[in-house]
Design an enzyme around this catalytic site. Structure first.
Site, short mmCIF file in Angstrom:
data_model
loop_
_atom_site.label_atom_id
_atom_site.label_comp_id
_atom_site.label_asym_id
_atom_site.label_seq_id
_atom_site.Cartn_x
_atom_site.Cartn_y
_atom_site.Cartn_z
N CYS A 96 55.98 -0.65 -1.01
CA CYS A 96 55.21 0.47 -0.50
C CYS A 96 55.79 1.78 -1.04
O CYS A 96 57.00 1.98 -1.02
CB CYS A 96 55.24 0.49 1.03
SG CYS A 96 54.45 1.94 1.75
N HIS A 124 66.10 -6.85 8.62
CA HIS A 124 64.73 -6.64 8.18
C HIS A 124 64.72 -6.52 6.66
O HIS A 124 65.59 -5.88 6.07
CB HIS A 124 64.18 -5.36 8.81
CG HIS A 124 62.70 -5.19 8.63
ND1 HIS A 124 62.14 -4.73 7.45
CD2 HIS A 124 61.64 -5.43 9.46
CE1 HIS A 124 60.82 -4.68 7.57
NE2 HIS A 124 60.50 -5.09 8.79
N GLU A 126 63.06 -4.74 4.62
CA GLU A 126 63.07 -3.37 4.11
C GLU A 126 64.47 -2.76 4.18
O GLU A 126 64.91 -2.07 3.27
CB GLU A 126 62.10 -2.49 4.90
CG GLU A 126 62.08 -1.05 4.39
CD GLU A 126 61.24 -0.12 5.23
OE1 GLU A 126 61.57 1.09 5.29
OE2 GLU A 126 60.25 -0.57 5.83
N SER A 222 56.74 -9.23 12.57
CA SER A 222 56.30 -7.89 12.17
C SER A 222 56.93 -6.86 13.08
O SER A 222 56.62 -6.81 14.28
CB SER A 222 54.77 -7.78 12.22
OG SER A 222 54.36 -6.44 12.14
N SER A 223 57.79 -6.02 12.53
CA SER A 223 58.49 -5.01 13.33
C SER A 223 57.52 -4.06 14.02
O SER A 223 57.63 -3.79 15.21
CB SER A 223 59.44 -4.22 12.42
OG SER A 223 60.04 -3.15 13.11
N ASN A 224 56.53 -3.58 13.28
CA ASN A 224 55.63 -2.58 13.89
C ASN A 224 54.71 -3.22 14.92
O ASN A 224 54.35 -2.58 15.91
CB ASN A 224 54.85 -1.83 12.80
CG ASN A 224 53.81 -2.68 12.11
OD1 ASN A 224 52.68 -2.78 12.56
ND2 ASN A 224 54.16 -3.29 10.98
N SER A 266 50.06 -4.90 9.28
CA SER A 266 49.86 -6.01 8.34
C SER A 266 48.86 -7.05 8.87
O SER A 266 48.76 -8.13 8.31
CB SER A 266 51.20 -6.69 8.04
OG SER A 266 51.86 -7.06 9.23
#
Length: 319
Positions: A96, A124, A126, A222-224, A266
């Site tokens: 991203c 994570h 990222e 998924s963190s978010n 996502s």
């Protein structure tokens, strides 16, 4: 029952770009293409791309030398990039652009002689990629208590960057703790926080004020998506994370007048529709879309996928 849909919800520009990179690579080069780790954190997306010919691998060693290989939206460490170069892999980078921006910020801070502090979740992808992109030590903090435990003098020149899937609300306390702890500290403007994360969290807070139950469509890794469910719980609502309609428990919603639905960045919209269909099997449903921010941001694709090639050349590559 009345179903209220958060706006915005679901795919962000970075996720749309990453998925399109895989799909265009399959069109241009033919199957298989190799994707290091999940392109995004969603099983339905991954399974759909598998069916089209994408192969998801844990390590680059699983890709044949010279193969078309795609890095996920979460980004990778420099050592992964170097390994790909050594093995002659044709790399398409789906990181991203907002994650890449964090990498650049961290590198600039190191060049300026500052210690880098990364606000994020250990393990994570990222976070691992960001820590592996920045030369020199990177201090990971997850809580305000971690700030107090940092082995740095108060006058150390420090800087901070954040995991993009954290919102302004999530980072505010830790940033304040860093500013109290250190006398020489710099960091990015809060507007550099991922717009999609902040928008979805703002929308779900507004949604929670109007519903009796919250359903968040997204993956458990998924963190978010997890954070959206946590916000609902913090606001006193029964809140559940579901991958699709098959995971909706009728007891969660039976007798409830207003059901709120949102989706992580996502999660595809078809899974939201699948959850609504599951609710329709329980009771009559009236769907209302809440007012909210309309996101118009788009990210460019890698130039390799946008420039034209002669048909013969495409055929030769596809083999």
């Amino acid at each position: 029952m009345q179903v209220l849909l958060a706006q915005p919800r679901g795919f962000c520009a970075g996720v749309i770009r990453a998925i399109e990179i895989v799909e265009r690579a399959l069109e241009k080069y033919g199957a298989p293409v190799y994707v290091r780790h999940e392109i995004v954190h969603n099983k339905h997306v991954v399974d759909s791309l598998k069916a089209k010919g994408a192969r998801f691998i844990a390590e680059l060693s699983e890709a044949p030398a010279g193969a078309v290989t795609i890095f996920s939206a979460h980004g990778v460490a420099r050592v992964v990039e170097q390994e790909a170069e050594i093995r002659g892999l044709k790399v398409l980078n789906a990181t991203c652009p907002l994650v890449t921006k964090v990498h650049i910020q961290g590198k600039n801070y190191v060049s300026a002689g500052r210690e880098v502090i990364l606000i994020g979740h250990a393990g994570h992808p990222e976070v691992e990629g960001t820590m592996g992109q920045i030369d020199g030590p990177v201090h990971l903090v997850q809580t305000e208590a971690d700030v107090d435990a940092l082995p740095l003098a108060i006058d150390t020149p420090v800087s901070y960057v954040t995991q993009t899937t954290l919102s302004v609300d999530e980072t505010r306390g830790i940033i304040a703790a860093l500013q109290r702890r250190f006398t020489d500290i710099v960091g990015p403007n809060t507007k550099d926080i991922c717009y999609a994360t902040q928008n979805r969290q703002t929308a779900v807070r507004e949604l929670c004020e109007r519903v009796d139950v919250l359903l968040v469509v997204g993956a458990t890794n998924s963190s978010n998506s997890n954070r959206l469910r946590e916000i609902g719980s913090e606001m006193g609502l029964p809140s559940y994370l579901v991958a699709d309609g098959s995971e909706v428990n009728p007891e969660w919603v039976r007798g409830q007048a207003r059901i709120g639905i949102t989706a992580g960045a996502s999660a595809p919209e078809r899974m939201v529709e699948d959850v609504i269909d599951a609710l329709r099997r329980i009771d009559t449903v009236e769907v209302t879309l809440m007012d909210g921010i309309e996101e118009t941001i788009q990210f460019r694709l890698p130039s390799e996928l946008t420039k034209d090639e002669p048909a013969a050349a495409r055929h030769a590559v596809a083999g």
